[in-house]
Enzyme design. Structure first.
Site, PDB file in Angstrom:
ATOM      1  N   SER A   1      27.029  16.146 -17.717  1.00 56.81           N
ATOM      2  CA  SER A   1      27.884  15.293 -16.889  1.00 56.81           C
ATOM      3  C   SER A   1      27.325  13.895 -16.673  1.00 56.81           C
ATOM      4  O   SER A   1      28.016  13.047 -16.109  1.00 56.81           O
ATOM      5  CB  SER A   1      28.120  15.967 -15.529  1.00 56.81           C
ATOM      6  OG  SER A   1      26.898  16.152 -14.851  1.00 56.81           O
TER       7      SER A   1
ATOM      8  N   LYS B   1      30.021  16.619  -5.853  1.00 64.06           N
ATOM      9  CA  LYS B   1      29.628  15.278  -6.303  1.00 64.06           C
ATOM     10  C   LYS B   1      30.267  14.202  -5.447  1.00 64.06           C
ATOM     11  O   LYS B   1      29.614  13.206  -5.090  1.00 64.06           O
ATOM     12  CB  LYS B   1      30.028  15.098  -7.772  1.00 64.06           C
ATOM     13  CG  LYS B   1      29.249  15.995  -8.735  1.00 64.06           C
ATOM     14  CD  LYS B   1      29.761  15.864 -10.145  1.00 64.06           C
ATOM     15  CE  LYS B   1      28.972  16.756 -11.107  1.00 64.06           C
ATOM     16  NZ  LYS B   1      29.464  16.684 -12.495  1.00 64.06           N
TER      17      LYS B   1
END
Length: 809
Positions: A698, A741
């Site tokens: 990611s 996140k």
């Protein structure tokens, strides 16, 4: 009739009547006795309590004082007036010598047994309360010969041995020697042999003298042999006895005594087990196994180690709740109140539990679900299981699987091993006491495996709804139905759970708490809990909302609320110390008081703390403890085109950096980057916090942004963070952990986030108050991401735009 008059009549009866000369009348009142057989020639006292028997004694004393004494059959319960079939037909003629009436309605009667009689028929007279019968005398054979004399001599000699061995009074021996009647000798000796009632009755019914003497001689010899054997055992034990054998000797002696008294301890224990098996609600297989093991136990000596093993096995079978269940509480409104009272938020999990209860209400035989609560530590996975059990009215059992490496912990040990026990599943069922508890299998992702087996493989059968109805523990070796059990597992990291085991579970992810959720949890639960734990009340301490928010932002950085609770506990301790020191009044703690109580703030905005410029980009990463910011630094120095990667990166992250550089070199012209820069310089990519391992795809977008920023000398905007996987063609692929996140970005003061366009659906799970603080850029390729990160772009959507509102919905 006065007592003085009764005594006078008793004395006159003694002087005028010789019982041996009495003639047996044709009819006699019948006095039943229970548990005794009286022989002719015996004199004995009796305590008469039954009303019918007292009436009989009153009538006999007034008349000829003769009664028929007949024994009650032992297999029939004693009654005040027994039936004809409940009495033996042979008894004795009894003569009443003396009768005294006690104050407590008990007659004390002194009687003697004169001769044997037989009942030929009963007389039913409703006018009297006692029995009467027609009787006839039984005459014995009195002819003596040499054999008879030998038998009498043998009896007297053996009885002398018995008296000497048993320590009986020597007067008995003198009495036997003085008696001339051989029947009287036989009856007196028989009365001293502790025979059971039926055997004594059979002796009384013998007519022939030789048969009587032979029968008594056999019983006398058997009694003497028993005493001799006991003496030999005692002598042998004494010869070998030392300090360690003393206990064994006493036990053997006790056992011999109990055996003589008919009180065998083994039989008592066996009988208790038989009663438990008969009453226990067992399955067919369990009942068959219990009865089979009980039969084996009867054949094992109690001193054998196998006896304890077999007994423990039976106890486990009988203690398990084979057919015992608790009734589910299927009131959805009440269950919802319980879940809301115990936990703030977690709407998805509460909805799933209420759905299960709704289906259970419609179909009672539904198998228990296998749920897996996955999420970072401290978000309430374990306590949620307790709330579910309370809402459903089920027993709660928690089994910690962290660090378990032995398969036998789940399936148990076989009984061939010393100290073997069932596995944790069976042990917990016994503890719960029902076959439908709620099992919380904690830390299922931390199971290990080694030479002792793979516990995760053993859990496959436990957690499979199609197989666990016949779960077989190695210790029991009997199938136990686990289909009624509701299993809930917890895990921090799903990737550590083997695929086959994960496939059997319905995964429900618990995300990190937002700041507002933490504030409400602290106000509704944590503060009250810590006040009670520190003996404080709301009148002693109040923590303002601003103070709690400051604790969340500056003193804790976590997905859950454990550290927040620890900081609140620290405030309570500080206030308790002040109260003990003499401070009075209510203590109100605000945000400005925290440095004094807890010290300086421990966390701050990472992005604001860094010097900014080209070559620096902010990425977002997911960890088992929540989301974190990931700063990507890139630097360039003269060289030959080499790439150096540092920061304890995993293989996947290194590949992302290599892919990012390859994309930039292949699209250098579009990115306005000179081709010569790649051959004349070396590039170094570093991810700070080098002691922390980092891996995953990611960070690909952030890698491209940092390298492009370095090579094009255009800085990435400080307020922007990004996540997403890249391809060599520049496509941006979706990633996971979006909520964690985003929450990490909000904590750090980030206002714009670049996400893959496919992850737009995941933003709907983020609370609206958080979405309103962030501008989301949904990108399809890396060019759109670079435009959003380093300059204005038409795809940037601020809060309140049409597309952003659709994502929120």
């Amino acid at each position: 009739m006065s007592e003085e008059h009764e005594d006078k009549k008793n004395e006159e009866a003694k002087k005028q009547v010789n019982p041996a000369e009495l003639e047996v009348p044709e009819t006699l009142p019948v006095l039943p006795v229970h548990g005794f057989v009286f022989f002719p020639g015996m004199g004995f006292p009796l305590n008469i309590r039954n009303p019918s028997s007292r009436s009989l004694i009153d009538a006999a004393v007034v008349g000829d004082r003769m009664v028929a004494i007949v024994s009650h059959r032992p297999d029939i319960e004693e009654k005040d007036r027994p039936g004809h079939h409940e009495l033996f037909r042979v008894g004795v003629l009894g003569y009443i010598h003396k009768m005294v009436k006690g104050d407590d309605e008990v007659y004390q009667v002194l009687m003697s047994a004169v001769r044997r009689i037989r009942i030929t028929g009963f007389i039913d007279d409703p006018s009297v309360s006692y029995l009467a019968a027609r009787v006839e005398p039984l005459a014995g054979d009195l002819e003596k010969d040499t054999e008879t004399d030998a038998l009498i001599l043998h009896l007297r000699g053996e009885f002398k041995r018995l008296v000497e061995m048993s320590g009986a009074p020597t007067e008995l021996l003198m009495t036997v020697n003085a008696i001339k009647d051989p029947y009287q000798i036989a009856y007196l000796i028989a009365s001293q042999l502790n025979l059971d009632l039926e055997e004594e009755q059979s002796i009384l019914e013998i007519d022939g003298l030789k048969e009587l003497l032979n029968r008594v001689a056999r019983h006398l010899n058997r009694r003497i042999e028993t005493l001799e054997m006991a003496g030999e055992i005692q002598k042998a034990v004494k010869e070998d006895m030392d300090a360690k054998q003393r206990d064994f000797f006493l036990r053997q002696q006790l056992k011999a005594i109990k055996k003589e008294l008919g009180e065998d301890e083994e039989n008592v224990e066996i009988n208790e087990l038989e009663e438990r098996i008969a009453k226990a609600p067992l399955s067919e297989e369990a009942r068959a196994a219990a009865e089979r093991e009980l039969g084996r136990l009867k054949r094992i000596s109690p001193s054998s180690p196998e006896y304890t093993v077999s007994r423990n096995y039976l106890d486990w079978i009988l203690d398990l709740p084979w057919e015992t269940s608790t009734e589910d509480r299927l009131d959805l409104e009440e269950a919802k109140k319980v879940l809301d009272a115990d936990h703030y938020g977690l709407e998805k999990i509460k909805k799933r539990i209420l759905e299960f209860l709704a289906v259970r209400k419609l179909r009672a035989d539904m198998h228990g679900p296998i749920l897996c609560f996955a999420g970072p530590p401290g978000v309430g996975k374990t306590s949620l299981g307790q709330s579910i059990a309370r809402a459903m009215g089920r027993k709660f059992v928690r089994i910690s699987l962290g660090g378990v490496r032995d398969e036998a912990e789940i399936r148990g040990h076989r009984r061939t091993y010393i100290g073997s026990l069932p596995g944790r599943i069976i042990q917990s069922l016994k503890k719960a006491g029902s076959n439908n508890p709620l099992f919380m299998l904690d830390e299922v992702d931390k199971l290990g495996s080694d030479f002792r087996g793979d516990p995760s493989s053993a859990l496959l059968e436990v957690l499979d709804p199609e197989q666990n109805s016949t779960f077989a523990d190695h210790y029991l070796e009997i199938p136990f139905d686990l289909s009624k059990v509701m299993f809930i597992t917890t895990a921090n990291y799903l990737d550590n759970i083997p695929g086959p085991l994960r496939d059997r579970m319905e995964v429900i992810e618990l995300s990190s708490y937002t700041e507002e959720e933490k504030l409400m949890i602290a106000k509704n639960h944590l503060v009250a809990k810590q006040l009670e734990a520190h003996a404080l009340t709301g009148d002693d301490l109040e923590i303002s909302d601003e103070a709690i928010r400051a604790l969340i932002r500056s003193y804790t950085r976590e997905a859950g609320v454990r550290n927040l609770e620890r900081e609140i506990a620290a405030i309570c301790r500080a206030v308790a110390s002040r109260i003990v020191s003499g401070a009075s009044g209510k203590h109100t703690v605000g945000a400005e008081d925290l440095p004094e109580l807890l010290g300086p703030p421990r966390f701050f905005s990472e992005s604001l703390a860094r010097s900014w410029g080209p070559g620096l980009a902010t990425g977002l990463a997911w960890t088992p403890v929540g989301g974190v910011l990931l700063f990507i630094e890139a630097a360039m120095m003269p060289g030959k085109g080499g790439l150096t990667l540092t920061g304890k990166l995993g293989e996947v992250m290194k590949e992302s950096a290599t892919a990012a550089l390859t994309f930039i070199r292949s699209n250098a012209a579009d990115l306005a980057i000179d081709d010569d820069i790649f051959t004349e310089n070396d590039i170094h990519v570093h991810v700070p916090e080098g002691a922390v391992p980092k891996d995953g795809p990611s960070a690909g977008v952030a890698m491209v942004a940092a390298l492009t920023s370095l090579l094009s000398e255009r800085p990435v905007r400080r307020e922007v963070a990004m996540t997403g996987e890249i391809t060599l063609r520049g496509d941006v692929l979706p990633v996971g952990g979006i909520k964690e996140k985003v929450l990490a970005a909000v904590r750090a003061g980030i206002t714009e986030i670049i996400l893959p366009h496919i992850n737009e659906k995941d933003v709907a799970d983020i609370p609206e108050d958080i979405r309103e603080k962030i501008t989301f850029h949904y990108v399809r390729d890396i060019r759109e991401a670079l435009a959003a990160a380093m300059g204005k772009t038409r795809r940037a959507r601020r809060k309140g735009t049409k597309r952003n509102r659709r994502a929120a919905g």
